[in-house]
Design a protein around this motif. Structure first.
Motif, short mmCIF file in Angstrom:
data_model
loop_
_atom_site.label_atom_id
_atom_site.label_comp_id
_atom_site.label_asym_id
_atom_site.label_seq_id
_atom_site.Cartn_x
_atom_site.Cartn_y
_atom_site.Cartn_z
N LEU A 180 4.56 8.20 -33.61
CA LEU A 180 4.72 9.10 -34.75
C LEU A 180 5.14 10.50 -34.30
CD1 LEU A 180 1.70 8.05 -36.99
CD2 LEU A 180 4.12 7.55 -37.36
N ASP A 181 4.79 10.87 -33.06
CA ASP A 181 5.16 12.17 -32.52
C ASP A 181 6.48 12.15 -31.75
OD1 ASP A 181 2.86 13.26 -33.58
OD2 ASP A 181 1.68 12.92 -31.75
N SER A 182 7.12 11.01 -31.68
CA SER A 182 8.39 10.86 -30.97
C SER A 182 9.48 10.45 -31.97
CB SER A 182 8.25 9.81 -29.87
OG SER A 182 9.49 9.59 -29.26
N PRO A 183 10.13 11.43 -32.61
CA PRO A 183 11.07 11.13 -33.70
C PRO A 183 12.21 10.17 -33.31
CG PRO A 183 10.69 13.49 -33.58
CD PRO A 183 10.02 12.88 -32.40
N LYS A 184 12.75 10.33 -32.10
CA LYS A 184 13.88 9.49 -31.71
C LYS A 184 13.45 8.03 -31.55
CE LYS A 184 17.68 9.07 -28.47
NZ LYS A 184 18.34 9.55 -27.29
N GLU A 185 12.36 7.80 -30.83
CA GLU A 185 11.87 6.44 -30.63
C GLU A 185 11.38 5.85 -31.95
OE1 GLU A 185 9.03 3.85 -27.62
OE2 GLU A 185 9.02 6.04 -27.47
N LEU A 186 10.74 6.68 -32.77
CA LEU A 186 10.27 6.22 -34.07
C LEU A 186 11.45 5.78 -34.94
CD1 LEU A 186 7.93 5.78 -36.05
CD2 LEU A 186 8.23 8.15 -36.79
N ALA A 187 12.53 6.55 -34.94
CA ALA A 187 13.71 6.19 -35.74
C ALA A 187 14.30 4.87 -35.29
CB ALA A 187 14.76 7.30 -35.63
N THR A 188 14.31 4.64 -33.99
CA THR A 188 14.82 3.37 -33.46
C THR A 188 13.99 2.20 -33.97
OG1 THR A 188 15.65 4.46 -31.48
CG2 THR A 188 15.29 2.10 -31.33
N ILE A 189 12.69 2.36 -33.94
CA ILE A 189 11.79 1.28 -34.36
C ILE A 189 11.79 1.12 -35.88
CG2 ILE A 189 9.36 0.59 -34.43
CD1 ILE A 189 9.20 1.56 -31.52
N LEU A 190 11.87 2.24 -36.60
CA LEU A 190 11.90 2.16 -38.07
C LEU A 190 13.16 1.45 -38.55
CD1 LEU A 190 10.45 5.58 -39.26
CD2 LEU A 190 9.35 3.34 -39.21
N PHE A 191 14.26 1.57 -37.81
CA PHE A 191 15.47 0.84 -38.17
C PHE A 191 15.18 -0.65 -38.23
CE2 PHE A 191 19.26 -1.55 -36.97
CZ PHE A 191 20.17 -1.10 -37.92
N LEU A 192 14.49 -1.17 -37.23
CA LEU A 192 14.16 -2.60 -37.19
C LEU A 192 13.15 -2.95 -38.29
CD1 LEU A 192 14.67 -5.26 -35.68
CD2 LEU A 192 12.72 -4.70 -34.24
N LEU A 193 12.14 -2.12 -38.47
CA LEU A 193 11.17 -2.38 -39.54
C LEU A 193 11.84 -2.40 -40.91
CD1 LEU A 193 7.89 -0.41 -38.71
CD2 LEU A 193 8.09 -2.83 -39.26
N ASP A 194 12.73 -1.44 -41.15
CA ASP A 194 13.44 -1.40 -42.42
C ASP A 194 14.30 -2.64 -42.63
OD1 ASP A 194 12.32 1.08 -42.97
OD2 ASP A 194 14.08 2.23 -42.36
N ALA A 195 14.98 -3.06 -41.57
CA ALA A 195 15.81 -4.27 -41.66
C ALA A 195 14.96 -5.50 -41.95
CB ALA A 195 16.61 -4.45 -40.37
#
Length: 164
Positions: free
Chosen positions: A74-89
């Motif tokens: 949650l404190d790492s925006p870049k890594e979080l965005a990468t993982i949220l892409f997969l969760l969203d998909a």
């Protein structure tokens, strides 16, 4: 029975047979459309660089037995965005499965273990995101489908073969 009555019966039979054929054709078209949509989706995901990067990032946790630190993510925006892409998909796929827009049986045969593995790995992150954002329904379709599938694996190919 007169000729006009015979003609009327023949016309009725032709009408009924045509109606049955039309319903069968519509059903088959719907099944084909679901399979084509799934095939397009899977092809698109496998060719997508962001999908591959997201999947690799998530599998780094499960492959090495690393514990997922949701708060650090949650404190790492870049890594979080990468993982949220997969969760969203995966949430979008779950919505399509839930509303029967894609063929669940075919998707399950193609991606069952990966789909559940991603959910099991990222569940702590989803719980943390729900708490942080105050959104208890975040990724609820993905959670629902993963829960349904947990005890309902796809039919294994060996069980489809006939014993000789």
């Amino acid at each position: 029975m007169s000729l006009s009555e015979k003609i009327s019966i023949v016309q009725t039979v032709i009408y009924v047979v045509s109606a049955i054929a039309a319903v069968a054709l519509l059903h088959r078209s719907r099944v084909d459309a679901k399979r084509n949509a799934l095939t397009a989706l899977l092809t698109q995901h496998r060719a997508d660089a962001r999908w591959q990067a997201s999947t690799s990032a998530v599998y780094e946790y499960s492959k090495h037995g690393k514990s997922l630190d949701a708060n650090a993510l949650l404190d790492s925006p870049k890594e979080l965005a990468t993982i949220l892409f997969l969760l969203d998909a995966h949430e979008q796929i779950a919505i399509q499965i839930y509303y029967r827009s894609i063929d669940e049986k075919l998707f399950k045969a193609n991606a069952y273990s990966n789909y559940l593995s991603v959910w099991n790995t990222l569940r702590p992150l989803v719980v943390a995101l729900r708490a942080k954002r105050g959104q208890p329904s975040l990724y609820e379709y993905y959670e629902f489908i993963a829960g349904e599938w947990k005890f309902d694996p796809p039919v294994k190919p060996n069980s489809l073969r006939w014993e000789c």
